[in-house]
Design a protein around this motif. Structure first.
Motif, mmCIF file in Angstrom:
data_model
loop_
_atom_site.group_PDB
_atom_site.id
_atom_site.type_symbol
_atom_site.label_atom_id
_atom_site.label_comp_id
_atom_site.label_asym_id
_atom_site.label_seq_id
_atom_site.Cartn_x
_atom_site.Cartn_y
_atom_site.Cartn_z
ATOM 1 N N GLU A 482 8.418 40.053 -10.617
ATOM 2 C CA GLU A 482 8.632 41.141 -11.583
ATOM 3 C C GLU A 482 9.910 40.956 -12.407
ATOM 4 O O GLU A 482 10.353 41.876 -13.073
ATOM 5 N N GLN A 483 10.469 39.745 -12.380
ATOM 6 C CA GLN A 483 11.729 39.484 -13.094
ATOM 7 C C GLN A 483 11.606 38.361 -14.117
ATOM 8 O O GLN A 483 12.622 37.833 -14.580
ATOM 9 N N TRP A 484 10.378 37.986 -14.495
ATOM 10 C CA TRP A 484 10.215 36.934 -15.493
ATOM 11 C C TRP A 484 10.733 37.439 -16.836
ATOM 12 O O TRP A 484 10.421 38.549 -17.261
ATOM 13 N N GLY A 485 11.539 36.614 -17.466
ATOM 14 C CA GLY A 485 12.209 37.034 -18.689
ATOM 15 C C GLY A 485 13.579 37.625 -18.428
ATOM 16 O O GLY A 485 14.306 37.959 -19.377
ATOM 17 N N VAL A 486 13.933 37.750 -17.160
ATOM 18 C CA VAL A 486 15.256 38.249 -16.773
ATOM 19 C C VAL A 486 15.988 37.170 -15.986
ATOM 20 O O VAL A 486 16.958 36.583 -16.462
ATOM 21 N N VAL A 487 15.493 36.863 -14.768
ATOM 22 C CA VAL A 487 16.173 35.894 -13.910
ATOM 23 C C VAL A 487 16.192 34.505 -14.530
ATOM 24 O O VAL A 487 17.231 33.823 -14.518
ATOM 25 N N ASP A 488 15.057 34.058 -15.090
ATOM 26 C CA ASP A 488 15.026 32.723 -15.686
ATOM 27 C C ASP A 488 15.975 32.629 -16.871
ATOM 28 O O ASP A 488 16.697 31.627 -17.040
ATOM 29 N N VAL A 489 16.009 33.666 -17.690
ATOM 30 C CA VAL A 489 16.909 33.692 -18.848
ATOM 31 C C VAL A 489 18.363 33.721 -18.388
ATOM 32 O O VAL A 489 19.216 32.983 -18.907
ATOM 33 N N GLU A 490 18.663 34.576 -17.403
ATOM 34 C CA GLU A 490 20.045 34.678 -16.909
ATOM 35 C C GLU A 490 20.507 33.369 -16.278
ATOM 36 O O GLU A 490 21.654 32.941 -16.490
ATOM 37 N N ASP A 491 19.636 32.729 -15.506
ATOM 38 C CA ASP A 491 20.046 31.500 -14.819
ATOM 39 C C ASP A 491 20.306 30.369 -15.809
ATOM 40 O O ASP A 491 21.277 29.612 -15.664
ATOM 41 N N CYS A 492 19.456 30.243 -16.822
ATOM 42 C CA CYS A 492 19.689 29.212 -17.834
ATOM 43 C C CYS A 492 20.984 29.478 -18.587
ATOM 44 O O CYS A 492 21.777 28.557 -18.848
ATOM 45 N N ALA A 493 21.212 30.729 -18.933
ATOM 46 C CA ALA A 493 22.439 31.091 -19.648
ATOM 47 C C ALA A 493 23.670 30.856 -18.783
ATOM 48 O O ALA A 493 24.723 30.423 -19.278
ATOM 49 N N ALA A 494 23.552 31.117 -17.477
ATOM 50 C CA ALA A 494 24.684 30.912 -16.578
ATOM 51 C C ALA A 494 25.062 29.443 -16.491
ATOM 52 O O ALA A 494 26.244 29.085 -16.466
ATOM 53 N N VAL A 495 24.048 28.561 -16.456
ATOM 54 C CA VAL A 495 24.333 27.122 -16.426
ATOM 55 C C VAL A 495 24.969 26.686 -17.733
ATOM 56 O O VAL A 495 25.955 25.931 -17.746
ATOM 57 N N ALA A 496 24.438 27.162 -18.852
ATOM 58 C CA ALA A 496 25.015 26.810 -20.153
ATOM 59 C C ALA A 496 26.468 27.274 -20.241
ATOM 60 O O ALA A 496 27.348 26.516 -20.683
ATOM 61 N N ALA A 497 26.726 28.501 -19.822
ATOM 62 C CA ALA A 497 28.091 29.037 -19.893
ATOM 63 C C ALA A 497 29.030 28.270 -18.978
ATOM 64 O O ALA A 497 30.192 28.018 -19.329
ATOM 65 N N ALA A 498 28.557 27.890 -17.794
ATOM 66 C CA ALA A 498 29.396 27.141 -16.865
ATOM 67 C C ALA A 498 29.737 25.764 -17.413
ATOM 68 O O ALA A 498 30.872 25.292 -17.283
ATOM 69 N N LEU A 499 28.765 25.090 -18.026
ATOM 70 C CA LEU A 499 29.033 23.777 -18.608
ATOM 71 C C LEU A 499 30.057 23.872 -19.727
ATOM 72 O O LEU A 499 30.910 22.991 -19.896
ATOM 73 N N ALA A 500 29.976 24.954 -20.497
ATOM 74 C CA ALA A 500 30.954 25.154 -21.568
ATOM 75 C C ALA A 500 32.329 25.481 -21.000
ATOM 76 O O ALA A 500 33.351 24.944 -21.450
ATOM 77 N N ALA A 501 32.376 26.342 -19.987
ATOM 78 C CA ALA A 501 33.656 26.773 -19.423
ATOM 79 C C ALA A 501 34.402 25.632 -18.749
ATOM 80 O O ALA A 501 35.642 25.578 -18.788
ATOM 81 N N GLU A 502 33.676 24.703 -18.138
ATOM 82 C CA GLU A 502 34.339 23.597 -17.447
ATOM 83 C C GLU A 502 34.679 22.445 -18.383
ATOM 84 O O GLU A 502 35.271 21.458 -17.949
ATOM 85 N N GLY A 503 34.297 22.569 -19.651
ATOM 86 C CA GLY A 503 34.621 21.539 -20.627
ATOM 87 C C GLY A 503 33.606 20.434 -20.748
ATOM 88 O O GLY A 503 33.821 19.454 -21.461
ATOM 89 N N THR A 504 32.456 20.568 -20.065
ATOM 90 C CA THR A 504 31.414 19.545 -20.150
ATOM 91 C C THR A 504 30.676 19.612 -21.473
ATOM 92 O O THR A 504 30.316 18.579 -22.048
ATOM 93 N N ALA A 505 30.402 20.828 -21.953
ATOM 94 C CA ALA A 505 29.602 21.034 -23.157
ATOM 95 C C ALA A 505 30.385 21.806 -24.201
ATOM 96 O O ALA A 505 31.281 22.596 -23.878
ATOM 97 N N ASP A 506 30.013 21.601 -25.458
ATOM 98 C CA ASP A 506 30.595 22.333 -26.580
ATOM 99 C C ASP A 506 29.943 23.714 -26.632
ATOM 100 O O ASP A 506 28.733 23.824 -26.844
#
Length: 667
Positions: A482-506
């Protein structure tokens, strides 16, 4: 080699779209026929057909059938095991297969008279999707082939019945549906193919019903087999609404083997029959917090196969997988050595040897044989060869990120890699977040030239096994309930934000990309977040209400019951999460890729989104492909799609390239 400094994304690369398309797909559906190994193989340059290949005892390989024969089933649209064959004392093997264009079963004797062609065994039906067949078992002693029959009874995708059926091998049913013998009734919406006990006295199969998907709950059905081949006293012996059993089989002693997630992990079990024919207690053969099975997306997948010496070959692991040899009496499990990190759900046994389809971070999928007497492995088919210098391949890193609420998120990060280029000091590379399909699926840790296509040009890729993915136990995949469109979106965004915060990604050059359910996640991410500068949306789900009320095929027609909730109870949720309902929230450019023959995620959904995006000022491009369904198979389609995706990133990220044709944008 001298290293040149150039902007990320601008590097030249020998991994072009033509090369990538030529290596698309993997060998599948392995089987042994006498001393030979057979499998299906992709042919992108031949219209995307699947060829049937045989490896003879002397090691030579050839195609069993010439073009345009296409060995592929459409049962539940995703298909499954499309062929079966038996060795014969004289005349060579007899093979039965499903031909994709008409979905008829055909019989063929490849070593027969010169010029002989496959002969049809089943008729064509003009009703709805017709008659379709999958997961065959040849019974020469009965003059039949037993398999799953999917029969459409009307024009709607849900006007369908499925059962086990027996087709005469003499061709008498080629024009006569009445000559097909139904082995079971159609009380269950879905069934897998029959698994006959060694003594021929019993048969087992798996069944389930809407609204369950097979990873939610299935049942094991058993019947006694009479001398005339009829089934008697069919009964349920294992499983239920909250227990997923994706595979069932027999050992040499006639004991039932099954994979079940009753403990939260798909593990292997064995049960004996009592003197009265009742099934006894099921015993775990190797209880572990690992998966010995997976999601039953196709009919006839196999994660285990018994060997003649009493051992059992198993595919198992957590995240990545291994091929192991299990002693069912002691519980000892020994894994095959080698560079492979992903073994497909297809195994074939011959004597004390077992063959599987395996790939690794530096190798594409190849057929690997393990000799259980010596413990040695060797590649016996579809051998990986480096199309380019491996220095252009990415070197993936297994990562675990932290998501909302402290939950773990598993991912594979593929940084840019090129033997002759590096990025400027102080510049961080762009990254594309890949959301896999399913969503009950998994991104494997393997060499993928589509990923290398981007990383070798200086664009990083992160594959996210978001909550709901398989490979990490039932609790992890239930996160998406019952969380499709929530958990998957949040998890992808969390990985993207973490890569940016650690300096791996722009952080200013992040994109999201996915196909099918991953296309949904990509579209929903552009609606719900401001993390991404652009997105690539490939044959997606976009309109939940329409998808739940007839705009998809039968197999997934009630999938949203678990992913979103019952439509009649939470209709507002369907509207609130659908990207098509909130196009006004999309501010980032996007590319939409769609197969015009797709009946799973039909082009009507894409066209609806485009109509609502028109005139809003957000640049977007749309490419639709004739002759393509759900999943691109033709080399020309794959080439065009990859080059278009790169063009989107070049434009959006401000990459300096002169070898990329610009897209034609709408706004």
């Amino acid at each position: 080699m001298t290293t040149t400094t150039a902007g990320y994304g601008s590097w030249p690369s020998p991994v072009d779209a033509v090369l990538t398309a030529a290596h698309d797909g993997r060998p599948d559906y392995l089987g042994t026929v006498g001393d030979e190994l057979w499998w299906t193989a992709p042919r992108p340059a031949e219209g995307g057909r699947r060829a049937l290949v045989r490896r003879r005892a002397d090691g030579t390989e050839d195609s069993v059938l010439p073009p345009p024969w296409n060995v592929r089933s459409r049962v539940v649209e995703y298909g499954g095991q499309p062929w079966a064959a038996v060795a014969r004392p004289t005349g060579g093997p007899l093979v039965v297969f499903s031909h994709f264009p008409d979905q008829r079963l055909y019989a063929y004797e490849p070593d027969g008279a010169p010029g002989a062609r496959p002969r049809p065994l089943t008729p064509v039906s003009a009703t709805g999707g017709g008659l379709r067949w999958v997961d065959p078992v040849v019974r020469p002693e009965l003059g039949e082939v037993w398999c799953v029959l999917e029969e459409f009874t009307g024009p709607a995708p849900t006007d369908v019945r499925r059962m086990l059926a027996a087709v005469p091998l003499d061709g008498t049913a080629a024009e006569d549906r009445a000559a097909v013998r139904e082995l079971t009734d159609a009380r269950h919406r879905f069934v897998t193919g029959p698994r006959v006990s060694p003594d021929g006295r019993r048969v087992a199969w798996i069944a389930w019903d809407h609204p369950r998907m097979p990873w939610d709950g299935t049942e094991v059905r058993i019947a006694d087999v009479a001398p005339d081949g009829t089934f008697r006293e069919a009964r349920t012996v294992a499983g239920g609404p909250a227990e997923s059993i994706p595979q069932v089989g027999w050992d040499a002693a006639g004991r039932l083997l099954l994979v079940s997630d009753r403990t939260g992990w798909w593990n292997l079990y064995r049960a004996e029959f009592a003197a009265g024919g009742e099934l006894g207690e099921t015993v775990a053969l190797c209880p572990r917090a690992e998966e010995f099975g997976g999601p039953l997306w196709k009919i006839g997948l196999s994660w285990f196969t018994p060997l003649e010496n009493g051992l059992i070959a198993v595919v198992h692991g957590k995240g990545t997988t291994s091929l192991g040899i299990l002693d069912p009496d002691s519980g000892t499990l020994v894994d095959a050595a080698g560079p492979w990190t992903e073994w497909a759900s297809t195994l074939a046994a011959h004597g004390t040897r077992v063959v599987g389809a395996a790939a690794g971070p530096q190798t594409s999928c190849e057929l690997v044989e393990l000799d259980t007497r010596t413990g040695r492995t060797r590649v016996v088919g579809a051998a990986h060869t480096d199309a380019v210098d491996p220095a252009y391949y990415p070197e993936p890193r297994l990562r675990t990120f932290t998501g909302p609420g402290g939950r773990e998120i598993h991912a594979q990060v593929h940084p840019p890699r090129h033997p002759g280029f590096t990025g400027p000091a102080g510049e961080r590379p762009p990254y594309v977040i890949w959301a896999h399909g399913g969503p009950t699926g998994h991104a494997p840790l393997v060499l993928d030239l589509e990923i290398a296509y981007f990383t070798s040009r200086g664009i990083g890729v992160a594959e996210v096994n978001y909550g709901g993915s398989t490979g990490y136990g039932r609790e992890y995949r239930e996160r998406l309930r019952e969380q499709w469109g929530v958990v998957d979106v949040e998890d992808c965004a969390a990985v993207a934000a973490a890569l940016a915060a650690e300096g791996t990604a722009d952080p200013a050059r992040l994109a999201v990309r996915g196909g099918s359910a991953g296309g949904w996640t990509a579209a929903a991410s552009l609606v719900a977040t401001d993390v991404y500068a652009c997105g690539t949306i490939i044959y997606p789900v976009l309109d939940l209400s329409a998808w739940a009320t007839g705009e998809t095929h039968d197999f997934e027609s009630q999938y949203l019951h678990g992913l979103v909730g019952p439509l009649d109870q939470v209709p507002a949720r369907y509207k609130e999460r659908s990207p098509v309902e909130h196009v006004d929230r999309v501010t980032a450019p996007f590319l939409l890729l769609q197969g015009l023959d797709d009946v799973i995620c039909p082009p009507a959904q894409a066209e609806r989104l485009l109509a609502r995006a028109a005139g809003r000022g957000v640049p977007h491009a749309y490419l639709a492909f004739e002759g393509e369904g759900h999943g691109f198979r033709r080399d020309d389609t794959i080439i065009r799609a990859l080059e278009a995706e790169l063009a989107l990133y070049v434009r959006t990220f401000g990459i300096d390239r002169t070898d990329v044709a610009p897209l034609e944008y709408r706004s």
